[in-house]
Design an enzyme around this catalytic site. Structure first.
Site, short mmCIF file in Angstrom:
data_model
loop_
_atom_site.label_atom_id
_atom_site.label_comp_id
_atom_site.label_asym_id
_atom_site.label_seq_id
_atom_site.Cartn_x
_atom_site.Cartn_y
_atom_site.Cartn_z
N GLY A 1 -2.93 -9.64 3.69
CA GLY A 1 -2.71 -10.38 2.43
C GLY A 1 -1.26 -10.71 2.13
O GLY A 1 -0.50 -11.14 3.01
N ASP B 1 1.12 -8.67 1.50
CA ASP B 1 1.98 -7.74 2.25
C ASP B 1 2.30 -8.32 3.62
O ASP B 1 3.46 -8.40 4.05
CB ASP B 1 1.22 -6.41 2.39
CG ASP B 1 2.12 -5.21 2.59
OD1 ASP B 1 1.59 -4.10 2.75
OD2 ASP B 1 3.36 -5.37 2.59
N GLY C 1 -7.24 -8.74 -4.26
CA GLY C 1 -7.68 -9.17 -2.92
C GLY C 1 -8.39 -8.05 -2.18
O GLY C 1 -9.49 -7.63 -2.57
N SER D 1 -3.96 -6.06 -6.59
CA SER D 1 -5.29 -5.44 -6.37
C SER D 1 -6.45 -6.43 -6.36
O SER D 1 -7.60 -6.00 -6.13
CB SER D 1 -5.58 -4.35 -7.42
OG SER D 1 -4.70 -3.26 -7.25
N ASN E 1 0.86 -1.18 0.00
CA ASN E 1 0.00 0.00 0.00
C ASN E 1 0.90 1.24 0.00
O ASN E 1 2.11 1.12 0.18
CB ASN E 1 -0.95 -0.01 1.21
CG ASN E 1 -0.20 -0.06 2.51
OD1 ASN E 1 0.67 0.76 2.78
ND2 ASN E 1 -0.50 -1.08 3.32
N1 APR Z 1 0.73 -15.85 -1.94
C1 APR Z 1 0.18 -15.60 -3.16
N2 APR Z 1 -0.95 -14.89 -3.32
C2 APR Z 1 -1.56 -14.42 -2.21
C3 APR Z 1 -1.04 -14.64 -0.90
C4 APR Z 1 0.16 -15.40 -0.80
N3 APR Z 1 0.74 -15.65 0.39
N4 APR Z 1 -1.88 -14.03 -0.01
C5 APR Z 1 -2.86 -13.47 -0.73
N5 APR Z 1 -2.69 -13.71 -2.05
C6 APR Z 1 -3.50 -13.29 -3.19
C7 APR Z 1 -4.91 -12.84 -2.88
O1 APR Z 1 -5.78 -13.97 -2.86
C8 APR Z 1 -5.18 -11.93 -4.09
O2 APR Z 1 -5.55 -12.71 -5.21
O3 APR Z 1 -2.86 -12.14 -3.71
C9 APR Z 1 -3.82 -11.30 -4.39
C10 APR Z 1 -3.66 -9.85 -3.86
O4 APR Z 1 -4.37 -9.74 -2.64
P1 APR Z 1 -3.90 -8.74 -1.45
O5 APR Z 1 -2.69 -9.27 -0.79
O6 APR Z 1 -5.11 -8.47 -0.63
O7 APR Z 1 -3.43 -7.39 -2.20
P2 APR Z 1 -4.30 -6.20 -2.82
O8 APR Z 1 -5.65 -6.65 -3.25
O9 APR Z 1 -3.38 -5.58 -3.81
O10 APR Z 1 -4.51 -5.21 -1.58
C11 APR Z 1 -3.41 -4.53 -1.07
O11 APR Z 1 -3.97 -5.19 1.13
O12 APR Z 1 -2.60 -6.49 2.33
C12 APR Z 1 -3.00 -5.21 2.17
O13 APR Z 1 -1.12 -3.85 2.79
C13 APR Z 1 -1.86 -4.33 1.69
O14 APR Z 1 -3.15 -2.34 1.87
C14 APR Z 1 -2.62 -3.27 0.96
C15 APR Z 1 -3.76 -4.06 0.31
#
Ligand code: APR
Length: 172
Positions: A37, A39, A125, A123, A29
């Protein structure tokens, strides 16, 4: 550096923190201080060195669509390339910002000399980007950006998503 080729785009299912590649891309972010997620998983597995490097190298955070690298700490990879996707849920629906995440991550990978890079679906998730378009944007951008990266590996976390990515990658 040979920048006239396109990466080979591959699809795998798994946890991106375990990807054995030169660089792993983080769905960060704008604050660049960790989160949930991917991150959260990367900071947990990478350890405090990743956050320390985020603070040192990105004191003012990172803009949406941009990318920047840090140490990977305890992860089985050399670098983490953090990128900030548009937050669809918050009304950031400009697709060119999502595409920019992939393009800028490849540019940073080239700066590092990384030849294999693992990407989550940015994006798709917490940020709520419609999954089909998130996959489309990833495959389209990664397969048409000239760079020295040889493998761009899309890591899907669950089976259903993996099947969708696999099918889209097969379409070319
Ligand atoms: N490995 C692979 N893919 C993953 C994992 C993992 N360990 N964990 C989650 N995902 C997938 C999710 O299912 C989704 O399809 O990664 C994709 C992105 O999801 P998010 O991590 O939620 O990222 P995003 O949607 O870009 O949101 C970013 O979420 O985690 C917070 O700090 C981050 O504020 C930021 C926001």
């Amino acid at each position: 550096m040979n920048c006239m080729a396109f990466p080979t785009v591959t699809a795998v299912q798994g946890d991106i923190t375990r990807a054995e590649v030169d660089a792993v891309v983080n769905a960060a972010n704008r604050r660049m201080r960790g989160g949930g997620g991917v991150d959260g998983a990367i900071h947990r597995a990478g350890g405090p060195a990743v956050l320390a490097d985020c603070i040192a190298r990105f004191p003012g955070g990172l803009a949406t669509g941009d990318a920047g690298w840090t140490t990977a700490g305890d992860l089985p990879t050399r670098w983490v390339i953090h990128t900030v996707g548009p937050n669809h849920r918050a009304g950031e629906t400009d697709r060119s910002l999502l595409s920019s995440c992939y393009r800028r991550s490849l540019e940073v990978a080239d700066e590092l000399g990384a030849r294999s890079v693992a990407f989550p679906l940015i994006s798709a998730g917490v940020y709520g980007w419609p999954l089909d378009d998130a996959i489309d944007t990833a495959v389209e951008t990664l397969s048409t950006t000239p760079c020295a990266v040889e493998e761009a590996r899309i890591v899907a976390f669950d089976t259903a998503t993996f099947r969708l990515v696999e099918r889209r990658v097969a379409e070319g």
